[in-house]
Scaffold this active site. Sequence first.
Site, mmCIF file in Angstrom:
data_model
loop_
_atom_site.group_PDB
_atom_site.id
_atom_site.type_symbol
_atom_site.label_atom_id
_atom_site.label_comp_id
_atom_site.label_asym_id
_atom_site.label_seq_id
_atom_site.Cartn_x
_atom_site.Cartn_y
_atom_site.Cartn_z
ATOM 1 N N ARG A 21 -69.508 32.296 5.711
ATOM 2 C CA ARG A 21 -68.618 32.099 4.548
ATOM 3 C C ARG A 21 -69.322 31.296 3.451
ATOM 4 N NH1 ARG A 21 -65.203 27.684 3.531
ATOM 5 N NH2 ARG A 21 -63.199 28.099 2.516
ATOM 6 N N THR A 125 -77.032 26.980 17.429
ATOM 7 C CA THR A 125 -77.020 27.268 18.862
ATOM 8 C C THR A 125 -76.299 26.132 19.562
ATOM 9 O OG1 THR A 125 -78.356 27.250 20.877
ATOM 10 C CG2 THR A 125 -79.400 26.345 18.950
ATOM 11 N N ASP A 127 -77.073 25.014 22.278
ATOM 12 C CA ASP A 127 -78.024 24.302 23.150
ATOM 13 C C ASP A 127 -78.631 23.048 22.510
ATOM 14 O OD1 ASP A 127 -77.573 26.430 24.835
ATOM 15 O OD2 ASP A 127 -79.396 27.505 24.272
ATOM 16 N N ARG A 162 -61.726 14.346 45.670
ATOM 17 C CA ARG A 162 -62.861 15.268 45.699
ATOM 18 C C ARG A 162 -63.930 14.861 44.693
ATOM 19 N NH1 ARG A 162 -59.498 20.930 45.635
ATOM 20 N NH2 ARG A 162 -59.353 21.176 47.885
ATOM 21 N N LYS A 213 -63.615 5.015 45.135
ATOM 22 C CA LYS A 213 -63.296 5.849 43.967
ATOM 23 C C LYS A 213 -62.491 7.066 44.412
ATOM 24 C CE LYS A 213 -65.188 6.298 40.246
ATOM 25 N NZ LYS A 213 -65.869 6.583 39.007
ATOM 26 N N HIS A 253 -69.639 30.776 29.598
ATOM 27 C CA HIS A 253 -69.437 31.149 28.196
ATOM 28 C C HIS A 253 -68.177 30.562 27.567
ATOM 29 C CE1 HIS A 253 -72.454 33.995 29.553
ATOM 30 N NE2 HIS A 253 -72.788 34.151 28.292
HETATM 31 O O1 F6P Z 1 -78.472 29.971 23.889
HETATM 32 C C1 F6P Z 1 -77.094 29.885 24.046
HETATM 33 C C2 F6P Z 1 -76.700 30.225 25.471
HETATM 34 O O2 F6P Z 1 -75.293 30.129 25.574
HETATM 35 C C3 F6P Z 1 -77.377 29.390 26.553
HETATM 36 O O3 F6P Z 1 -76.795 28.122 26.722
HETATM 37 C C4 F6P Z 1 -77.229 30.285 27.751
HETATM 38 O O4 F6P Z 1 -78.226 30.031 28.715
HETATM 39 C C5 F6P Z 1 -77.417 31.660 27.151
HETATM 40 O O5 F6P Z 1 -77.083 31.549 25.776
HETATM 41 C C6 F6P Z 1 -76.549 32.720 27.774
HETATM 42 O O6 F6P Z 1 -76.907 33.931 27.213
HETATM 43 P P1 F6P Z 1 -76.015 35.257 27.287
HETATM 44 O O7 F6P Z 1 -74.840 35.056 26.394
HETATM 45 O O8 F6P Z 1 -76.913 36.324 26.843
HETATM 46 O O9 F6P Z 1 -75.565 35.379 28.721
#
Ligand code: F6P
Length: 322
Positions: A21, A125, A127, A162, A213, A253
């Site tokens: 955007r 990203t 990451d 746990r 704990k 994801h």
């Molecule tokens: O680079 C972003 C990421 O989500 C990483 O953390 C993960 O290892 C990878 O992509 C997963 O890739 P894909 O979506 O192709 O499974």
Amino acid sequence: MKHVAVLTSGGDAPGMNAAIRAVVRCGVSKGWSMFGVYNGYAGLISGNIRPMGTRDVGGILNKGGTILGSARCQEFYTDAGRLKAIRTLRQIGIDALVVIGGNGSQTGSYELHKLGFPVVGIASTIDNDLCGTEITIGVDTALNIALEAIDRLKVTASSHQRAFLLEVMGRKCGYIALMAGIAGGAEYILIPEVETDPEEVAETLDLAYQHGKEHAIIVVAEGAKYNAEALINYFEKHRDRLGFKIRATILGHVQRGGNPGAFDRILASRFGNGAIEAIDREDYGVLVGLNKSAITTTPLEEVVGKTKEISMDMVKLARALD
Ligand code: F6P
């Protein structure tokens, strides 16, 4: 008057839409013609490129994912694929390309730059492993999702006395695990950057149990030598008993979905504007990032092929707080 295209590539990250955007609207405000490339580098090769105006990017600021779609494109790894992409861009009359993505995507940008096409990258990203920027688009939102998972796991863990292993994403980088672990008060954090003896993890769990704990949380980066599965295997094979019963949750994801938070929306808007300003001054072959609170550009040759180092001060802090 410039003709500028924008694409998103690699794993999606919350805030990519806010960046699209900003690129489109800041470009339009300069009187330029803006274009969207669909499905990352694959769309560049196939010519899936359409004009984008201010209204085409309306109502997306708060949305996760990417309206342009993303892909990991094998053909783009070849010279033939890249040359085809440049041919397509030139046929349409595109003067410059903005690439919103992480490490792999910016390697692609650098290759286009080396072939003489004007490119500007935007650091995005979950990451946070990209050099040339202190933080990337999507990290903050992903981190908050991981944190919410920790808070929720603590509730059920306490009810059942746990321990939970929470595995988070990050590829070869432990940033999300480290920060989520610190913010969530984890008993132990395993990251790829620091070698860990699984026996030490078991002893930490034992100690927490003996201290009465009600729960224990271990955050594990997916790229750590001992990920959640390897740790469970270790405990099963090498330990007669642990005080706590153990369960593992792999967040996967889930961390990439959901709506971007305020930090990512603002960062993405600033990066989008930064990319347009870079194109305006013909500062090409660079990555737009954030350093010491300022929007910066760093040559892609200093960015690609590297993984940003994790802060050892944060690792020490995590150890002190265990
Ligand atoms: O680079 C972003 C990421 O989500 C990483 O953390 C993960 O290892 C990878 O992509 C997963 O890739 P894909 O979506 O192709 O499974």
